[in-house]
Design a protein around this motif. Structure first.
Motif, PDB file in Angstrom:
ATOM      1  N   ASP A  95      -3.853   6.040  -8.571  1.00 44.88           N
ATOM      2  CA  ASP A  95      -2.699   5.562  -9.340  1.00 44.88           C
ATOM      3  C   ASP A  95      -2.474   4.069  -9.181  1.00 44.88           C
ATOM      4  N   GLY A  96      -3.001   3.479  -8.135  1.00 41.93           N
ATOM      5  CA  GLY A  96      -2.927   2.038  -7.966  1.00 41.93           C
ATOM      6  C   GLY A  96      -4.067   1.296  -8.645  1.00 41.93           C
ATOM      7  N   TYR A  97      -4.973   2.053  -9.298  1.00 42.86           N
ATOM      8  CA  TYR A  97      -6.176   1.492  -9.934  1.00 42.86           C
ATOM      9  C   TYR A  97      -6.417   2.261 -11.233  1.00 42.86           C
ATOM     10  N   ARG A  98      -5.426   2.228 -12.127  1.00 44.11           N
ATOM     11  CA  ARG A  98      -5.411   3.139 -13.278  1.00 44.11           C
ATOM     12  C   ARG A  98      -6.505   2.827 -14.283  1.00 44.11           C
ATOM     13  N   ALA A  99      -6.805   1.550 -14.474  1.00 40.35           N
ATOM     14  CA  ALA A  99      -7.887   1.209 -15.404  1.00 40.35           C
ATOM     15  C   ALA A  99      -9.226   1.698 -14.869  1.00 40.35           C
ATOM     16  N   ALA A 112       7.781  18.387 -12.260  1.00 41.51           N
ATOM     17  CA  ALA A 112       8.285  18.149 -13.613  1.00 41.51           C
ATOM     18  C   ALA A 112       7.653  16.921 -14.250  1.00 41.51           C
ATOM     19  N   THR A 113       7.341  15.922 -13.424  1.00 38.14           N
ATOM     20  CA  THR A 113       6.730  14.696 -13.922  1.00 38.14           C
ATOM     21  C   THR A 113       5.225  14.845 -14.100  1.00 38.14           C
ATOM     22  N   ASN A 114       4.648  15.813 -13.413  1.00 36.57           N
ATOM     23  CA  ASN A 114       3.189  15.963 -13.374  1.00 36.57           C
ATOM     24  C   ASN A 114       2.806  17.428 -13.580  1.00 36.57           C
ATOM     25  N   PRO A 115       2.947  17.966 -14.758  1.00 41.35           N
ATOM     26  CA  PRO A 115       2.654  19.395 -14.972  1.00 41.35           C
ATOM     27  C   PRO A 115       1.191  19.758 -14.806  1.00 41.35           C
ATOM     28  N   ARG A 156      -3.105  11.678 -11.715  1.00 40.55           N
ATOM     29  CA  ARG A 156      -1.838  10.964 -11.669  1.00 40.55           C
ATOM     30  C   ARG A 156      -0.802  11.776 -10.891  1.00 40.55           C
ATOM     31  N   GLN A 157      -0.035  11.076 -10.053  1.00 39.74           N
ATOM     32  CA  GLN A 157       1.097  11.707  -9.379  1.00 39.74           C
ATOM     33  C   GLN A 157       2.250  10.702  -9.323  1.00 39.74           C
ATOM     34  N   PHE A 158       3.068  10.681 -10.345  1.00 42.38           N
ATOM     35  CA  PHE A 158       4.245   9.815 -10.406  1.00 42.38           C
ATOM     36  C   PHE A 158       5.478  10.604  -9.980  1.00 42.38           C
ATOM     37  N   ASP A 159       6.434   9.925  -9.349  1.00 41.14           N
ATOM     38  CA  ASP A 159       7.730  10.564  -9.176  1.00 41.14           C
ATOM     39  C   ASP A 159       8.596  10.270 -10.401  1.00 41.14           C
ATOM     40  N   ALA A 160       9.856  10.686 -10.366  1.00 40.84           N
ATOM     41  CA  ALA A 160      10.720  10.559 -11.547  1.00 40.84           C
ATOM     42  C   ALA A 160      10.991   9.119 -11.928  1.00 40.84           C
ATOM     43  N   THR A 161      10.828   8.195 -10.992  1.00 41.93           N
ATOM     44  CA  THR A 161      11.060   6.776 -11.280  1.00 41.93           C
ATOM     45  C   THR A 161       9.802   6.059 -11.739  1.00 41.93           C
ATOM     46  N   ASP A 212       0.793  -1.222   0.000  1.00 47.07           N
ATOM     47  CA  ASP A 212       0.000   0.000   0.000  1.00 47.07           C
ATOM     48  C   ASP A 212       0.832   1.281   0.000  1.00 47.07           C
ATOM     49  N   GLY A 213       2.156   1.193  -0.181  1.00 48.14           N
ATOM     50  CA  GLY A 213       2.978   2.393  -0.187  1.00 48.14           C
ATOM     51  C   GLY A 213       3.217   2.932  -1.582  1.00 48.14           C
ATOM     52  N   TRP A 214       4.244   3.778  -1.734  1.00 44.59           N
ATOM     53  CA  TRP A 214       4.651   4.278  -3.044  1.00 44.59           C
ATOM     54  C   TRP A 214       5.488   3.207  -3.712  1.00 44.59           C
ATOM     55  N   LYS A 215       5.088   2.805  -4.918  1.00 42.66           N
ATOM     56  CA  LYS A 215       5.727   1.693  -5.612  1.00 42.66           C
ATOM     57  C   LYS A 215       5.852   2.006  -7.104  1.00 42.66           C
ATOM     58  N   VAL A 216       6.803   1.346  -7.743  1.00 40.58           N
ATOM     59  CA  VAL A 216       6.791   1.188  -9.197  1.00 40.58           C
ATOM     60  C   VAL A 216       6.187  -0.183  -9.441  1.00 40.58           C
ATOM     61  N   CYS A 217       4.935  -0.209  -9.882  1.00 36.87           N
ATOM     62  CA  CYS A 217       4.176  -1.454  -9.812  1.00 36.87           C
ATOM     63  C   CYS A 217       3.362  -1.676 -11.080  1.00 36.87           C
TER      64      CYS A 217
END
Length: 507
Positions: free
Chosen positions: A375-379, A448-451, A361-366, A315-320
């Protein structure tokens, strides 16, 4: 006649109780039972819910607030003026021991788009007076709507000054988007401490609500306007998903988790000004619903906890990559269909989604993102955004809590393309107290990732909106500190969302 003198509580010129003439009563034989205040909610064009709960000793460990094992009659009144010289409606209701002596009165026969005052009487005592109002009739815009919304009031993190300042702004309606209470145990050294260990039983939840509702600033916010409420996770436990328990302490068996969830939702209903249609059944509660505000606005109040798939990869911040699975849902299929059906009706100028977790959407640079948010349920998010586009929804506006910071976001057709069409707007309120004082920074994280993210503040406070046929104005209201009581409020930033023009206009 006997005159009962109650303390005078002045709220922006409204004295909620004074010297009130009542039929002759012997000196009250029991302590003052209205220590948890009064509330109203769920207005429509002809009725509103009135709430109170009797609790002369609110922090008793049994959760019954010092009330006897017996039902009690409670009288109620609605008036066109705060002196109750012109009664509009009145009656009696039974406060039942089995329900912790909470009452929910549906006061009907009221005029549309009108202001009223209400109060209760029980056991020889009279409550404070509350101010409420009804919605416009179905075919009318009515007056402009002054609406505040808030979330995340952690008692231990600080004082509820933001509730007091919200009350002083005298809104017509207040939305609470979750984390009304927190479930965790007392923490030594906090600004003020929870009573007891982490809450798991019905008595525990009732006592925790009583502790929060004893706060005079929260009582002021309830007394000034009707509320629309939806819970998030902490009304049960942190970051839970559907029937999946998250971080219970102590650890619970499946049966114990089901009992905890059952207790949590029962206590939530007992302590909120909800209609009988929202009464819980076992370990679930029917919370998603639509509230019409004439031709001006339709509020689609969502539940993003009871029906969601478990968080992807934790449930944290992930690249998933699993977050992109097409079948994942935050709302469940039935609620998603209900929402899209309601949006298709286009009954009002503004379609407002009152919900809990970060929508844009709120992604970091990675590429990491919060798996607890959309963001964990994009569809799921894509289906809803495409759904309102397919249905030609003129003004979709998403209101959000949860993240303990204020944000203002444009919603894009395709977040991977910075120049993609703006198709909606999200306003995120900061917390009432959660996170402590915060900081003065307004630097947008991951800009920068989320203008499409246009504003950020890490202070505590709430968002005040003025909804009119031509625009929604949003003022991000902030207090400088919650570690000490009584900070002043200021407006950090204001935006407008124009009718028919999705996205934010800075003011």
């Amino acid at each position: 006649m006997t005159v009962i003198n109650r303390r005078v509580f002045v709220l922006g010129g409204l004295a909620t109780a004074g010297s009130i003439a009542v039929p002759s009563l012997a000196r009250a034989a029991v302590p003052y039972p209205f220590t948890l205040g009064i509330a109203s909610g769920e207005p429509d064009s002809s009725s509103v819910v009135l709430w109170t709960r009797l609790a002369p000793s609110p922090l008793n460990a049994d959760g019954q607030g010092g009330m006897p094992d017996a039902d009690v009659t409670v009288d109620w009144q609605v008036s066109a003026d705060d002196r109750f010289t012109a009664l509009i409606a009145s009656g009696s209701v039974t406060a039942r021991y089995a329900d912790a002596h909470a009452v929910h009165v549906v006061a009907g026969g009221l005029a549309p788009d009108a202001e009223y005052y209400y109060r209760f009487r029980a056991q020889g005592h009279i409550s404070a007076t509350g101010r409420t109002r009804t919605a416009p009739q179905t075919g009318a815009f009515g007056r402009d709507l002054r609406m505040a919304f808030a979330s995340c009031a952690h008692y231990e993190s600080g004082y509820f000054t933001a509730y007091r300042r919200m009350a002083e702004d005298r809104p017509d309606l207040i939305l609470h988007l979750g984390d009304y209470i927190y479930e965790d145990a007392a923490t030594t050294g906090s600004v003020r401490e929870h009573a007891g260990a982490e809450i798991v039983s019905l008595a525990d939840y009732r006592r925790r609500y009583a502790q929060y509702k004893s706060d005079p600033d929260l009582q002021a916010a309830h007394a000034v306007a009707p509320w629309l409420v939806v819970p998030d996770d902490h009304e049960v436990e942190n970051n839970y998903a559907n029937l999946v328990r998250a971080d219970s302490s102590p650890a619970l068996t499946d049966a114990q988790w089901t009992a905890r969830r059952t207790a949590a939702y029962r206590a939530y209903y007992e302590n909120m000004p909800l209609r009988p249609a929202q009464a819980p059944s076992g370990n679930s509660i029917p919370l998603y619903r639509r509230v019409r505000w004439g031709l001006l606005a339709t509020f689609h109040m969502l539940d993003t906890r009871q029906f969601r798939d478990d968080q992807a990869c934790g449930d944290g911040w992930k690249v998933c990559p699993a977050a992109d699975t097409a079948t994942r849902t935050l709302t469940g299929a039935a609620q998603e269909a209900w929402l899209l059906d309601g949006l298709a009706q286009r009954n009002a100028t503004w379609d407002i989604l009152g919900q809990q977790v970060f929508f844009a959407r709120q992604f970091d640079a990675t590429g990491a993102a919060s798996m607890d948010a959309w963001d964990g349920y994009r569809a799921s998010r894509s289906r809803i955004q495409q759904g309102w586009r397919d249905r030609n929804v003129r003004n979709p506006l998403v209101l959000t809590g949860d993240v303990h910071a204020a944000w203002a976001n444009n919603l894009l057709a395709d977040y991977a393309e910075p120049n993609s069409a703006v198709i909606g707007t999200e306003l995120v309120c900061t917390s009432i107290a959660s996170g402590g004082d915060g900081s003065a920074t307004t630097t947008i994280p991951n800009a920068a990732t989320n203008p499409h993210l246009k504003f950020y503040s890490a202070r505590r406070g709430y968002t005040l909106t003025t909804i009119s046929p031509g625009q929604v104005r949003a003022d991000f209201r902030s207090v400088a500190a919650v570690s000490e009581h009584g900070a002043a409020v200021s407006t950090l930033k204001s935006f407008a969302v124009l009718d028919g023009v999705p996205g934010l206009e800075a003011l």
